[in-house]
Design an enzyme around this catalytic site. Structure first.
Site, PDB file in Angstrom:
ATOM      1  N   GLU A   1     101.581 -31.737 -67.875  1.00 22.69           N
ATOM      2  CA  GLU A   1     102.175 -31.260 -69.132  1.00 22.69           C
ATOM      3  C   GLU A   1     103.463 -30.480 -68.903  1.00 22.69           C
ATOM      4  OE1 GLU A   1      98.189 -30.742 -71.830  1.00 22.69           O
ATOM      5  OE2 GLU A   1      98.596 -29.129 -70.426  1.00 22.69           O
TER       6      GLU A   1
HETATM    7  C1  TNX Z   1      94.683 -30.056 -71.073  1.00 20.43           C
HETATM    8  S1  TNX Z   1      94.010 -31.364 -68.593  1.00 20.43           S
HETATM    9  C2  TNX Z   1      95.146 -29.330 -69.997  1.00 20.43           C
HETATM   10  C3  TNX Z   1      94.766 -27.916 -69.867  1.00 20.43           C
HETATM   11  C4  TNX Z   1      93.952 -27.437 -71.038  1.00 20.43           C
HETATM   12  C5  TNX Z   1      92.964 -28.483 -71.443  1.00 20.43           C
HETATM   13  C6  TNX Z   1      92.037 -28.060 -72.551  1.00 20.43           C
HETATM   14  C7  TNX Z   1      95.256 -30.765 -68.131  1.00 20.43           C
HETATM   15  C8  TNX Z   1      95.715 -31.264 -66.875  1.00 20.43           C
HETATM   16  N1  TNX Z   1      95.831 -29.857 -68.931  1.00 20.43           N
HETATM   17  O1  TNX Z   1      95.923 -27.124 -69.711  1.00 20.43           O
HETATM   18  O2  TNX Z   1      93.293 -26.270 -70.653  1.00 20.43           O
HETATM   19  O3  TNX Z   1      93.662 -29.632 -71.849  1.00 20.43           O
HETATM   20  O4  TNX Z   1      91.069 -29.031 -72.802  1.00 20.43           O
END
Ligand code: TNX
Length: 531
Positions: free
Chosen positions: A343
């Site tokens: 992300e």
């Molecule tokens: C996605 S999964 C994220 C996390 C959040 C999560 C909550 C991922 C690699 N990143 O930063 O905590 O969703 O479900």
């Protein structure tokens, strides 16, 4: 809520008056006995289901006050002591570790057939002896978890229990499908103290999971001491950090090393993660120089994602990352170091590529194998790098390309194994952005048929992440992990051909009384006929 163990012990004694009258001399035949509590477990009651199970008719092995544990090699000694410690409080038996003959003993030995591999074991239960064979301590430890599950559930209580301690007769030959079976705990959104992390290690290890990935930094907090950048934990690990300003705390280097050692005794490898270059507001708000404009943003305790990034074009960024990687690598005996990479929406693709091109070699420089969320597969990867697939779609071309190039993939599809997803719409904790995940959803899929271009041989293993935005306590952690974590453990350990939802439901139901004896808070899924 945890059930107080003293109350449990009392209930257990009151529930089995018939047992007290049972003759102490006559071994109870497997599968028979005075009432449900006296019946030996069935040899196929184990989670994860073993590769080969061959029950034997007739008497099982009955533990008595005279039963001994034999460790044939010095290397089996540690596991022998763990077996003793696991069985002593509830049985009240001394289970002396010593030599002497194999009769009325549980023998642990390292002479298993090669075919069980480095993590497997063979367990033979006869009326007069039990023999557990493996090739390593890890294999013996896995076998001990099976032995525990083959004894009545109250064996897991930590107070003296009345029961017929009979193991069902037969033979189990077992080995894992995937070498890496993991759980992840997010200690950044809410910190979870060393004792809670240790409790989680014990819980995952009994289902033969062998990796615990710790998500140590994120926008809300920085939870591991870094000597070269001491303000990180002073500020971003201190008061007011954590989602909604709650859940401060951090691991000192000593705490972390203690955890690594505690995990290693249970044959669990800790995988540390520092999430880079995004998910870094905690670091950016602590050290202004890590920002492109030299200005520290305010600390943040909301649950937004994708807004922060280290400054890719500044040299100080790479000094920072190198210091962090170097210090964490030095604390980490295990092979993996996770660099996050997810992300990174505040970074262009080009900046992301520039950053990873410099950071991936740093992990190798300090002797570690890089793991990253599957976004890292968008950049050229070293041969050994491990992308961790966390998507929900059946296709992810970059991950498939990495697999085709020979990189091994860690499978964590969010709509199957994210333990922070709600079970159903009434679940108070957790999120539902990926899915609502009932036990059957977590269990009933095949990792080798989940992602186009990623087959059995491309998969390093399966990991179940638990993000902690909504979780404060160990009770919360347990409620989200149980019973889905054992379901995922089975899918990572057991041969696909042996897995079956209907038999799993029955085996899982038998774990409920075990969790009650252990004081584990779990979700009583309506999909399971709990005992
Ligand atoms: C996605 S999964 C994220 C996390 C959040 C999560 C909550 C991922 C690699 N990143 O930063 O905590 O969703 O479900």
């Amino acid at each position: 809520m945890r059930v107080p163990l003293t109350r449990l012990a009392l209930t257990a004694v009151l529930a089995v008056p018939a047992l007290v009258a049972c003759s102490a001399d006559e071994p109870a035949p497997a599968g028979a006995g005075g009432g449900a509590a006296a019946a030996a477990m069935s040899l196929d009651a184990v989670v994860p289901v073993p590769a080969e199970v061959t029950p034997r008719d007739g008497a099982g092995f009955r533990l008595t006050a005279d039963t001994r544990i034999r460790a044939e090699e010095a290397a089996a000694d540690g596991v022998a002591r763990q077996l003793q410690a696991a069985l002593r409080p509830s049985t009240g038996f001394g289970l002396v570790i010593g030599t002497g003959g194999p009769e009325n003993a549980i023998t642990l030995t390292l002479d298993a057939d090669r075919s069980v591999g480095r993590q497997g074991y063979e367990l033979d239960i006869a009326a007069d002896r039990v023999t557990l064979r493996a090739r390593t301590g890890a294999g013996l430890f896995a076998g001990v978890q099976t032995i525990r599950q083959l004894l009545p559930p109250r064996v897991d209580a930590d107070t003296l229990q009345q029961a017929e301690w009979v193991l069902p007769g037969g033979r189990i030959v077992d080995r894992p499908r995937f070498e890496y079976r993991g759980a992840m705990l997010d200690v950044a959104r809410h910190f979870h103290a060393p004792d809670e992390i240790k409790a989680y290690i014990d819980l995952i290890a009994q289902y033969k999971m062998n990796h615990l990935h710790l998500h140590l930094s994120d926008d809300q907090g920085w939870r591991i001491e870094i000597e070269a950048w001491p303000e990180l934990t002073k500020r971003a690990g201190g008061a007011g950090t954590g989602v909604d300003g709650e859940g401060p705390g951090f691991l000192t280097k000593q705490d972390y090393s203690d955890l690594v050692a505690y995990a290693a005794e249970r044959h669990v490898t800790i995988v540390p993660e520092i999430d880079l270059p995004g998910h870094t507001n905690a670091a950016l708000s602590t050290y202004p120089e890590l920002n492109c404009d030299g200005t520290a943003p305010a600390p943040r305790t909301d649950t937004e994602v994708g807004y922060s990034s280290l400054c890719v074009s500044k040299e100080v960024t790479y000094r920072f990352v190198e210091d962090v990687v170097k210090e964490i690598a030095a604390l980490t005996p295990g092979p993996y170091l996770h660099i996050g990479g997810d992300e990174a929406k505040a970074t262009t693709d080009e900046q992301y590529g520039t950053f990873m091109k410099r950071v991936l070699p740093l992990v190798a420089k300090y002797g570690k194998t890089p793991v990253g969320w599957h976004e890292i597969a968008a950049v050229p990867l070293p041969d050994d790098a491990v992308p961790q697939y966390w998507g929900t779609e059946p296709e992810q071309p970059d991950t498939a390309a990495a697999a085709a190039a020979g990189n091994r993939i860690l499978m964590s599809p969010a709509n199957r194994v994210y333990l922070d997803m709600k079970y159903d719409k009434s679940t108070e904790l957790g999120f539902d952005w990926a899915a609502r995940i009932e036990v059957k959803d977590a269990y009933d899929w095949d990792p080798a048929r989940r992602l186009a271009g990623v087959g059995e041989r491309d998969i390093l293993g399966v990991e179940a992440p638990l993000w902690s935005e909504t979780l404060r306590t160990l009770d919360d952690i347990e409620f989200m992990a149980f019973p889905r974590l054992p379901a995922i453990a089975e899918l990572a350990w057991s041969p696909q051909a042996e897995r079956d939802w209907d038999t799993f439901r029955g085996r899982l139901a038998q774990q409920g009384p075990r969790w009650e004896a252990q004081g584990v808070n779990f979700y009583r899924s309506p999909q399971i006929d709990w005992k």
